[in-house]
Enzyme design. Structure first.
Site, mmCIF file in Angstrom:
data_model
loop_
_atom_site.group_PDB
_atom_site.id
_atom_site.type_symbol
_atom_site.label_atom_id
_atom_site.label_comp_id
_atom_site.label_asym_id
_atom_site.label_seq_id
_atom_site.Cartn_x
_atom_site.Cartn_y
_atom_site.Cartn_z
ATOM 1 N N ALA A 273 38.401 20.152 -13.957
ATOM 2 C CA ALA A 273 39.842 20.169 -14.216
ATOM 3 C C ALA A 273 40.175 20.884 -15.520
ATOM 4 O O ALA A 273 41.177 21.610 -15.593
ATOM 5 C CB ALA A 273 40.386 18.744 -14.242
ATOM 6 N N CYS A 333 42.019 4.743 -18.395
ATOM 7 C CA CYS A 333 41.432 3.465 -18.000
ATOM 8 C C CYS A 333 40.331 3.050 -18.977
ATOM 9 O O CYS A 333 39.498 2.200 -18.659
ATOM 10 C CB CYS A 333 40.884 3.542 -16.581
ATOM 11 S SG CYS A 333 39.601 4.782 -16.347
#
Length: 390
Positions: A273, A333
């Site tokens: 990414a 997270c």
């Protein structure tokens, strides 16, 4: 329970319990009980009763406090009552999805126990020696309370190493399929309880997927797409969704999920990414809706500095790609990355992008992942919805 199975804690350990945190570390034990893992009575060094705790002889977290009632030793009936309460709290979720967490460890007063529902099957994680000693009792209660057709133990997290427990994936009751269809606010995808991420899927992002899906428009981008759970929600309103992930097998599942939902506007793209977003920025590509939901970059405190660089970099690239008026939902997270550090990182990324972003929403954990304000370890997920103001 045999009388005399008592753990004596020092002043610091007692104060921690009284302040609402269940953990007592080995260094705060004045006297350790000479018994196997399970429940033990807890007393302060003064002799004052503190109730009962789960005892793990080999763990740095020696005690996990569960009850202040010194007159009642936890037994099978206690487990049943606690599990029933936790499960009843999730009742509103049954109308929205067939997959959600039934027990969130310390967040539900059941330290080191995780129970997730996937349709008619349950996946459990018993993450301490103390709770592992009660496996049969817990399984029997879960069967009675849920009517499940199968219970799988995903006892493969590294936390079990610190408890002197084996890592294993084991069927405890009935049958649990290799894949189970999840229906989440009308979106269908497959969970993999035996070998998928976490216990089979990322249940904690359910409400965030619905949020950004309801606002999506134009060209959308899902970074770190994994099996495409965000992409599926984006595709309902967006014209076109690009799902980027470094894993070809994960993207194959994205394609399968798109077909399962009758969607033809999701394009899987294999690649890192970070590299992909940089290349697209140089090419002048723009997106109206972007999701950045990376894996936990900070696995421990020592990794925070490097993790912040990674989070800032990927968010900066996303901010640069966002069209004027576009929306970015970004999340972390990593427990070790606090909310304060998360928002400081976003402020720095926004400043470096040379653009203005408005904060539209701050998100945390859903109903089935309760975060206790006295137990920071129960919270890890934080998110922000940002709007490009030009």
């Amino acid at each position: 329970m045999i009388e005399g199975e008592v753990a004596v804690v020092n002043r610091r350990g007692a104060q921690r319990i009284r302040n609402g945190h269940p953990w007592v570390f080995r260094s705060d034990l004045e006297r350790a009980p000479a018994v196997a893992a399970g429940f033990v009575r807890v007393e302060e060094y003064t002799g004052a009763p503190l109730g009962f705790a789960l005892w793990s002889p080999q763990s740095e977290i020696s005690l996990r406090h569960v009850s202040a009632d010194a007159s009642r030793a936890p037994d099978a009936a206690w487990w049943h009552e606690q599990l029933r309460t936790a499960i009843a709290r999730r009742a509103p979720l049954a109308t929205e999805s067939n997959a959600y967490r039934l027990v969130h460890g310390e967040g539900d007063g059941l330290p080191s126990l995780v129970v997730d529902r996937y349709g008619d099957a349950l996946v459990v994680q018993l993450l301490s020696a103390g709770v592992n000693a009660w496996t049969e009792t817990i399984v029997a209660s879960l069967q009675e309370l849920t009517g499940c057709t199968g219970i799988l133990a995903r006892n493969d997290p590294a936390a079990r190493d610190r408890e002197g427990l084996p890592r294993e994936v084991r069927l405890l009751h009935g049958d649990v399929p290799r894949v189970i269809e999840v229906v989440e606010h009308g979106v269908r995808y497959l969970a993999a309880p035996w070998d998928g991420q976490k216990t089979g899927a990322f249940l904690d992002q359910r409400e965030n997927r619905v949020l950004i899906g309801s606002l999506a428009r134009g060209r959308a981008l899902d970074c770190f797409a994994y099996h495409g759970s965000f992409a599926l929600h984006l595709a309902d309103r967006a014209e076109h969704v690009t799902a980027v992930d470094i894993s070809a097998p994960a993207l194959a599942r994205v394609h399968e999920h798109a077909q399962r939902n009758g969607l033809t506007n999701i394009e899987p793209v294999e690649g890192d990414a970070f590299d992909v977003l940089r290349a697209w920025y140089r090419e002048g590509r723009r997106f109206d809706t972007i999701v950045v939901d990376p894996p936990a970059f900070a696995k421990n405190r020592n990794a925070i500095e490097g993790a912040l660089r990674g989070y800032k970099d990927i968010n900066l690239q996303a901010m640069r790609l966002l069209a004027p008026g576009g929306l970015l939902f970004t999340a972390s997270c990593s427990f070790h990355l606090s909310r304060g550090l998360f928002f400081e990182m976003l402020q720095e990324a926004s400043a470096d992008s040379g653009r203005r972003f408005a904060l539209r929403a701050i998100t945390g954990q859903p109903l089935d992942h309760p975060e206790l304000i006295t137990v920071p370890e129960t919270g890890y997920l934080k998110g922000a919805l940002l709007e490009a103001m030009g």
